[in-house]
Design a protein around this motif. Sequence first.
Motif, PDB file in Angstrom:
ATOM      1  N   ILE A   1       5.321  12.711  -3.357  1.00  0.00           N
ATOM      2  CA  ILE A   1       4.207  11.751  -3.400  1.00  0.00           C
ATOM      3  C   ILE A   1       4.491  10.463  -2.650  1.00  0.00           C
ATOM      4  CG2 ILE A   1       3.329  12.613  -5.626  1.00  0.00           C
ATOM      5  CD1 ILE A   1       4.441   9.879  -6.751  1.00  0.00           C
ATOM      6  N   SER A   2       5.754  10.208  -2.272  1.00  0.00           N
ATOM      7  CA  SER A   2       6.056   8.892  -1.693  1.00  0.00           C
ATOM      8  C   SER A   2       5.916   8.899  -0.178  1.00  0.00           C
ATOM      9  CB  SER A   2       7.468   8.470  -2.090  1.00  0.00           C
ATOM     10  OG  SER A   2       8.397   9.400  -1.597  1.00  0.00           O
TER      11      SER A   2
ATOM     12  N   GLY B   1       0.771  -1.233   0.000  1.00  0.00           N
ATOM     13  CA  GLY B   1       0.000   0.000   0.000  1.00  0.00           C
ATOM     14  C   GLY B   1       0.803   1.285   0.000  1.00  0.00           C
ATOM     15  N   THR B   2       2.125   1.172   0.029  1.00  0.00           N
ATOM     16  CA  THR B   2       2.935   2.387   0.089  1.00  0.00           C
ATOM     17  C   THR B   2       3.489   2.759  -1.284  1.00  0.00           C
ATOM     18  OG1 THR B   2       4.913   1.096   0.511  1.00  0.00           O
ATOM     19  CG2 THR B   2       3.720   1.892   2.425  1.00  0.00           C
ATOM     20  N   ILE B   3       4.029   3.990  -1.333  1.00  0.00           N
ATOM     21  CA  ILE B   3       4.895   4.354  -2.443  1.00  0.00           C
ATOM     22  C   ILE B   3       6.290   4.496  -1.860  1.00  0.00           C
ATOM     23  CG2 ILE B   3       5.472   6.040  -4.207  1.00  0.00           C
ATOM     24  CD1 ILE B   3       2.642   6.870  -4.387  1.00  0.00           C
ATOM     25  N   THR B   4       7.214   3.704  -2.381  1.00  0.00           N
ATOM     26  CA  THR B   4       8.599   3.799  -1.932  1.00  0.00           C
ATOM     27  C   THR B   4       9.404   4.419  -3.056  1.00  0.00           C
ATOM     28  OG1 THR B   4       8.250   1.786  -0.679  1.00  0.00           O
ATOM     29  CG2 THR B   4      10.527   2.498  -0.980  1.00  0.00           C
TER      30      THR B   4
ATOM     31  N   VAL C   1      22.462   4.935   1.350  1.00  0.00           N
ATOM     32  CA  VAL C   1      23.150   5.733   2.358  1.00  0.00           C
ATOM     33  C   VAL C   1      22.166   6.366   3.317  1.00  0.00           C
ATOM     34  CG1 VAL C   1      25.193   6.203   0.999  1.00  0.00           C
ATOM     35  CG2 VAL C   1      23.193   7.655   0.735  1.00  0.00           C
ATOM     36  N   MET C   2      20.881   6.346   2.976  1.00  0.00           N
ATOM     37  CA  MET C   2      19.922   7.015   3.835  1.00  0.00           C
ATOM     38  C   MET C   2      18.548   6.431   3.574  1.00  0.00           C
ATOM     39  SD  MET C   2      19.799  11.075   4.150  1.00  0.00           S
ATOM     40  CE  MET C   2      19.344  11.874   5.651  1.00  0.00           C
ATOM     41  N   LYS C   3      17.764   6.343   4.646  1.00  0.00           N
ATOM     42  CA  LYS C   3      16.393   5.900   4.481  1.00  0.00           C
ATOM     43  C   LYS C   3      15.549   6.661   5.472  1.00  0.00           C
ATOM     44  CE  LYS C   3      13.258   2.067   4.972  1.00  0.00           C
ATOM     45  NZ  LYS C   3      12.971   0.709   5.374  1.00  0.00           N
ATOM     46  N   GLY C   4      14.354   7.017   5.077  1.00  0.00           N
ATOM     47  CA  GLY C   4      13.511   7.711   6.042  1.00  0.00           C
ATOM     48  C   GLY C   4      12.140   7.981   5.483  1.00  0.00           C
ATOM     49  N   LYS C   5      11.283   8.535   6.310  1.00  0.00           N
ATOM     50  CA  LYS C   5       9.979   8.959   5.824  1.00  0.00           C
ATOM     51  C   LYS C   5      10.209  10.117   4.865  1.00  0.00           C
ATOM     52  CE  LYS C   5       6.821   7.351   9.236  1.00  0.00           C
ATOM     53  NZ  LYS C   5       7.467   7.221  10.564  1.00  0.00           N
ATOM     54  N   SER C   6       9.467  10.114   3.776  1.00  0.00           N
ATOM     55  CA  SER C   6       9.693  11.138   2.744  1.00  0.00           C
ATOM     56  C   SER C   6       9.552  12.536   3.314  1.00  0.00           C
ATOM     57  CB  SER C   6       8.707  10.930   1.608  1.00  0.00           C
ATOM     58  OG  SER C   6       8.917   9.683   1.030  1.00  0.00           O
TER      59      SER C   6
ATOM     60  N   THR D   1       0.657  -1.090  -4.871  1.00  0.00           N
ATOM     61  CA  THR D   1       1.882  -0.677  -4.204  1.00  0.00           C
ATOM     62  C   THR D   1       2.892  -0.271  -5.269  1.00  0.00           C
ATOM     63  OG1 THR D   1       1.383  -2.360  -2.584  1.00  0.00           O
ATOM     64  CG2 THR D   1       3.576  -1.402  -2.502  1.00  0.00           C
ATOM     65  N   ILE D   2       3.671   0.780  -4.970  1.00  0.00           N
ATOM     66  CA  ILE D   2       4.553   1.305  -6.011  1.00  0.00           C
ATOM     67  C   ILE D   2       5.982   1.446  -5.502  1.00  0.00           C
ATOM     68  CG2 ILE D   2       5.074   3.361  -7.394  1.00  0.00           C
ATOM     69  CD1 ILE D   2       2.023   3.702  -7.700  1.00  0.00           C
ATOM     70  N   LEU D   3       6.921   0.989  -6.317  1.00  0.00           N
ATOM     71  CA  LEU D   3       8.328   1.258  -6.063  1.00  0.00           C
ATOM     72  C   LEU D   3       8.822   2.136  -7.204  1.00  0.00           C
ATOM     73  CD1 LEU D   3      10.908   0.787  -4.433  1.00  0.00           C
ATOM     74  CD2 LEU D   3      11.330  -1.240  -5.793  1.00  0.00           C
ATOM     75  N   LEU D   4       9.286   3.312  -6.828  1.00  0.00           N
ATOM     76  CA  LEU D   4       9.574   4.350  -7.810  1.00  0.00           C
ATOM     77  C   LEU D   4      11.063   4.663  -7.789  1.00  0.00           C
ATOM     78  CD1 LEU D   4       8.394   6.803  -9.528  1.00  0.00           C
ATOM     79  CD2 LEU D   4       8.213   8.001  -7.366  1.00  0.00           C
ATOM     80  N   VAL D   5      11.656   4.760  -8.962  1.00  0.00           N
ATOM     81  CA  VAL D   5      13.050   5.173  -9.060  1.00  0.00           C
ATOM     82  C   VAL D   5      13.077   6.526  -9.749  1.00  0.00           C
ATOM     83  CG1 VAL D   5      15.035   4.758 -10.542  1.00  0.00           C
ATOM     84  CG2 VAL D   5      14.285   2.989  -8.989  1.00  0.00           C
ATOM     85  N   GLU D   6      13.716   7.504  -9.158  1.00  0.00           N
ATOM     86  CA  GLU D   6      13.648   8.860  -9.720  1.00  0.00           C
ATOM     87  C   GLU D   6      14.927   9.657  -9.507  1.00  0.00           C
ATOM     88  OE1 GLU D   6      10.663  10.283 -12.051  1.00  0.00           O
ATOM     89  OE2 GLU D   6      12.499  11.240 -11.403  1.00  0.00           O
ATOM     90  N   GLN D   7      15.191  10.539 -10.458  1.00  0.00           N
ATOM     91  CA  GLN D   7      16.220  11.547 -10.217  1.00  0.00           C
ATOM     92  C   GLN D   7      15.585  12.839  -9.729  1.00  0.00           C
ATOM     93  OE1 GLN D   7      19.554  12.332 -12.508  1.00  0.00           O
ATOM     94  NE2 GLN D   7      19.410  10.511 -13.758  1.00  0.00           N
TER      95      GLN D   7
END
Lengths: 256, 290
Positions: free
Chosen positions: A203-204, A28-31, A216-221, A189-195
Amino acid sequence: MLLEIKNIETFYTLIYALRGVSLTVEEGTITAILGNNGAGKSTILKTVMGLLDDQPDKGTIEFMGKRIDGKDPEVIVRMGLSYVPEGREVFEELSVRENLLMGAYIRRDRAAIRKDFEQIYGYFPVLREREGQWAGTLSGGEQQMLAIGRALMNRPKLLFLDEPSLGLSPILVKEIFEIIKTINQEGATILLVEQNARMALAISDIGLILENGRFVMKGKSKELIEDKDVQEFYMGMRSEESAKGYQRWKRKKRWR
Amino acid sequence: MFFQLIVSGISFGSLYALVALAMVIIYKTSEVPNFGQGEMSMLSTFVAYTLLVTHGHSFAVSFIGALLFAAILGIFLEFVFLRRAKDPNILSLILITLGFQMILYGLASWKWGADQRDLPFPVSDFDVINLGPAVISYLNIATLLITLILMLLLFVFFKYTKIGVAMKATQQNAMAARINGIRTNRILSITWAMSSAIGAVAGILLAPIATLDPNLMLDPLLKGFAAAVLGGMTTLVGAALGGYMLGVIENLFGGYISLEFKSVVAFGIIVLVLCFKPSGLFAKHYVRKV
């Protein structure tokens, strides 16, 4: 947990592209995965989709509790994973309708397919106008919409989007991202790769930053948008101006 | 005489058109001009001959058996020879097709020898219909009809069936086809089976006019290839039209200019087309925007 990647390492012949990447995607998330050119963002998606022969070299990938590493894309797609490749990759000499039909290639339920056509034409009305046209004659933005539509025709549980903003005008980028958000709210559910970090973080739910084949980093958008390093290195904001009007020092990345 | 030359040109042209179609179907998916095509259909024609004459089966059984054999042969060759090549370039693929061409040629010479045989055919080449100034034999009419029906079937197949569209999709972008769940390897097999069966039809239709020996398809293959180049290696319609055009041009040349050099026309045409319109006369391709 829908997708669980554990410590994968991927080689392009001799190039060590992914150096131990772990990632989970919740239902259900957008990552969003962010990173510069050559960081390995697309490689993650290609590895998971099984598009790289004999890769990942190490590590495991589980989709809905089943191992999928080492499987062919034809098999993985049938498990409910769809992929919108970088640079659209539509079938240029097939009509828009035929392109969408190929998206539903693995399905047999004709009535439901017809309903999904309507749904996709609802998201992207311009595709209905272009229905009989060769996909190669569409503009870049329309081709991107078609590629997303085609991937949705498979009714995926998890949708991979590889740089949907590539080469599009800012207005179109906004439009496409709004639709991505809608698609997510309607259950995928969406896994998004973006520049384009700004749009992606807007939106994520979860954001990850990839550098040289490592996260190197992960967190809530929401928190990443506020982060000074992310702002400086990925969103092009300047934290401080010097008295002379230009910055003479470079900010150090804290995560190195 | 002009009219007669055109009529028989068209009838020969349909054989070239079949060979050209067979080559183009493979060229579009495997991206290699299949120089083994002629020997594949020659071998299938021999199978028809064996079933028909040696084992005394009926025409229907023998011809359908030969087509089945052709389809299996196509699948086999693709699977055993071409699929083994890892990251091949065009040259090595051509060499592979030349390789199995020689194997098949050797096989046919060993099994059936170099004797010239006659393949019986249910329709006679000697009974003719008068068409005003020209005559056309029943066999020619049959050839023409069968070719047209086959082309119509191909058209319907590629336009309206899911597997046909999937085949086109695979030809255009194999990676995108795979991520939509299309089993591209299976598509390759189907392609080769279809192409080989079409080639076998050409062989069976040709054998009653020519004589059946291992060299049966040598000349028609080159003509068919020329036709495919003439029409454009990437379009089925173009290849078929190229076949008819080549048949007519060649016949007119033979009739009015020189019978001895009739066979050279095809190669002259290849050279001319490659000089002036290398993508072929009828290639209508979407050009990628940069």
